[in-house]
Motif scaffolding. Structure first.
Motif, PDB file in Angstrom:
ATOM      1  N   ILE A 142       0.732  -1.243  -0.102  1.00  0.00           N
ATOM      2  CA  ILE A 142      -0.098  -0.062  -0.019  1.00  0.00           C
ATOM      3  C   ILE A 142       0.934   1.298  -0.007  1.00  0.00           C
ATOM      4  N   THR A 143       0.912   2.016  -1.019  1.00  0.00           N
ATOM      5  CA  THR A 143       1.799   3.203  -1.403  1.00  0.00           C
ATOM      6  C   THR A 143       0.606   4.466  -1.022  1.00  0.00           C
ATOM      7  N   SER A 144       1.150   5.469  -1.614  1.00  0.00           N
ATOM      8  CA  SER A 144       0.267   6.777  -1.576  1.00  0.00           C
ATOM      9  C   SER A 144       0.423   7.602  -2.670  1.00  0.00           C
ATOM     10  N   GLY A 145      -0.490   8.356  -3.259  1.00  0.00           N
ATOM     11  CA  GLY A 145      -0.736   9.310  -4.140  1.00  0.00           C
ATOM     12  C   GLY A 145       0.128  10.389  -4.096  1.00  0.00           C
ATOM     13  N   MET A 146       0.602  10.547  -2.865  1.00  0.00           N
ATOM     14  CA  MET A 146       1.790  11.579  -2.572  1.00  0.00           C
ATOM     15  C   MET A 146       3.157  11.228  -2.876  1.00  0.00           C
ATOM     16  N   SER A 147       3.552  10.111  -3.445  1.00  0.00           N
ATOM     17  CA  SER A 147       4.626   9.321  -3.356  1.00  0.00           C
ATOM     18  C   SER A 147       5.396   9.619  -4.950  1.00  0.00           C
ATOM     19  N   ALA A 195      10.156   5.791  -1.181  1.00  0.00           N
ATOM     20  CA  ALA A 195      11.169   4.511  -1.252  1.00  0.00           C
ATOM     21  C   ALA A 195      10.506   3.201  -1.128  1.00  0.00           C
ATOM     22  N   LEU A 196       9.363   3.115  -0.668  1.00  0.00           N
ATOM     23  CA  LEU A 196       8.519   1.923  -0.782  1.00  0.00           C
ATOM     24  C   LEU A 196       8.388   1.399  -2.316  1.00  0.00           C
ATOM     25  N   ASN A 197       8.056   2.477  -3.108  1.00  0.00           N
ATOM     26  CA  ASN A 197       7.937   2.272  -4.420  1.00  0.00           C
ATOM     27  C   ASN A 197       9.221   1.736  -5.094  1.00  0.00           C
ATOM     28  N   ILE A 212      -0.457   1.526  -8.994  1.00  0.00           N
ATOM     29  CA  ILE A 212      -1.599   1.870  -9.464  1.00  0.00           C
ATOM     30  C   ILE A 212      -2.500   2.471  -8.663  1.00  0.00           C
ATOM     31  N   ARG A 213      -3.647   3.351  -9.248  1.00  0.00           N
ATOM     32  CA  ARG A 213      -4.439   4.024  -8.481  1.00  0.00           C
ATOM     33  C   ARG A 213      -5.729   3.330  -8.591  1.00  0.00           C
ATOM     34  N   ARG A 214      -6.229   3.694  -7.543  1.00  0.00           N
ATOM     35  CA  ARG A 214      -7.917   2.942  -7.389  1.00  0.00           C
ATOM     36  C   ARG A 214      -8.784   3.510  -8.753  1.00  0.00           C
ATOM     37  N   ASP A 215      -8.469   4.670  -9.170  1.00  0.00           N
ATOM     38  CA  ASP A 215      -9.318   5.219 -10.178  1.00  0.00           C
ATOM     39  C   ASP A 215      -9.172   4.343 -11.420  1.00  0.00           C
ATOM     40  N   GLY A 216      -8.000   3.654 -11.429  1.00  0.00           N
ATOM     41  CA  GLY A 216      -7.708   2.931 -12.814  1.00  0.00           C
ATOM     42  C   GLY A 216      -6.616   3.426 -13.680  1.00  0.00           C
ATOM     43  N   SER A 217      -5.848   4.316 -13.189  1.00  0.00           N
ATOM     44  CA  SER A 217      -4.699   4.958 -13.642  1.00  0.00           C
ATOM     45  C   SER A 217      -3.330   4.382 -13.223  1.00  0.00           C
ATOM     46  N   ILE A 218      -2.410   4.527 -14.016  1.00  0.00           N
ATOM     47  CA  ILE A 218      -0.993   4.389 -13.716  1.00  0.00           C
ATOM     48  C   ILE A 218      -0.455   5.397 -12.830  1.00  0.00           C
ATOM     49  N   GLN A 219       0.299   5.470 -11.880  1.00  0.00           N
ATOM     50  CA  GLN A 219       0.771   6.555 -11.264  1.00  0.00           C
ATOM     51  C   GLN A 219       2.124   6.499 -11.861  1.00  0.00           C
TER      52      GLN A 219
END
Length: 296
Positions: free
Chosen positions: A170-175, A218-220, A287-294
């Motif tokens: 579990i990562t973050s959209g702010m990463s 860093a997790l990514n 990946i993001r919940r909305d279906g997009s690739i971060q």
């Protein structure tokens, strides 16, 4: 490992009196850390409510808290006749992790899915003076990077015994480094600009969270390394960015909901979708919940 760390239950009948039809060999065995609240608990409920059959290992630091959290879920019907065991794992304690892996090895001989959900942030502890900057950063990095690294290392042999192994973080959209560079990180639009000079005024924890953000970046990188390591083993790896959800990570969940945060169930269903193959085309990506690739 003593039974005080584990609550094994024989797969006889669920609380509604329905006989369990699947044996442990046909159940998908999924381990979720940080399962007593937030997205972790929401994922336990989502697996339980799936028409597919799971044996769910709900893990957390305190066995009683996990039992209390899971009890209402177990009291509801499971369409797939799933089962749950609670297990005590402190992801910051190597002995606790090793003991848990040995116990699961002895009882099941494999693990089909590892969900590295447990984590946290200590930016507010630094801002309110209860931790030094070094303490806050070290603790955050330990929770969000070192601990899932150790968890994955210890449970890798069990994953490789699965016919369909899956590894989730579990990562973050702010990463995202790219979004930070372009100032398009969620929350940046409302963040104040800094005037020249020093010291710089601290932003609020919700838009700052620097230690948390850096730890998830860093997790990514760690996640991508595991993608490479497992490339020849058929392990499907995912780093999930569930979005702004009302958990206790950043404060009062009710206040977060008023600020627009979604229900944690959205994150739980996102996790289950990845385990059930609905996002397999994006395996190996953030990946993001909305279906997009971060963006990286």
């Amino acid at each position: 490992m003593s039974d005080s760390y584990w609550t094994p239950r024989q797969p006889q009948a669920n609380t509604r009196g329905r006989q369990l039809s699947a044996t442990m060999d046909t159940k998908t065995i999924v381990l979720v850390t940080g399962a007593n609240s937030g997205i972790g608990l929401a994922s336990i409920r989502s697996f339980w409510e799936s028409p597919k059959t799971y044996h769910i290992l709900a893990a957390g630091r305190t066995l009683q808290k996990i039992q209390d959290a899971v009890a209402p879920i177990r009291d509801s019907p499971s369409p797939g006749h799933s089962t749950i065991d609670e297990i005590e794992i402190d992801i910051s304690d190597d002995v606790s992790i090793t003991n848990a892996a040995s116990l699961i090895q002895g009882k099941f001989g494999r693990l089909d899915t590892l969900v590295n959900n447990a984590g946290g942030g200590n930016d507010t502890d630094y801002q309110n003076g209860t931790m030094s900057q070094r303490e806050a950063w070290n603790r955050t990095m330990d929770l969000n990077v070192t601990s899932p690294q150790v968890m994955t290392t210890e449970f890798a042999p069990l994953l490789l015994k699965s016919a369909d192994p899956r590894l989730l973080y579990i990562t973050s959209g702010m990463s995202s480094l790219q979004e930070e560079h372009t100032r398009t990180t969620p929350g940046e639009a409302r963040a104040p600009k800094y005037p020249a000079g020093w010291p710089k005024a601290e932003r609020t924890a919700a838009t700052n969270a620097y230690a948390y953000r850096v730890s998830k970046t860093a997790l990514n990188m760690m996640f991508l390394h595991w993608v490479r390591l497992f490339e020849a083993d058929g392990v499907k790896c995912f780093a999930l960015s569930p979005g702004f959800l009302a958990t206790n990570l950043a404060g009062d969940p009710e206040l977060m909901k008023k600020a627009g945060a979604g229900d944690p169930s959205l994150g739980g269903d996102f996790i289950r979708d990845c385990v059930e193959g609905k996002r397999d085309e994006h395996a190996g990506r953030v990946i993001r919940r909305d279906g997009s690739i971060q963006d990286w």
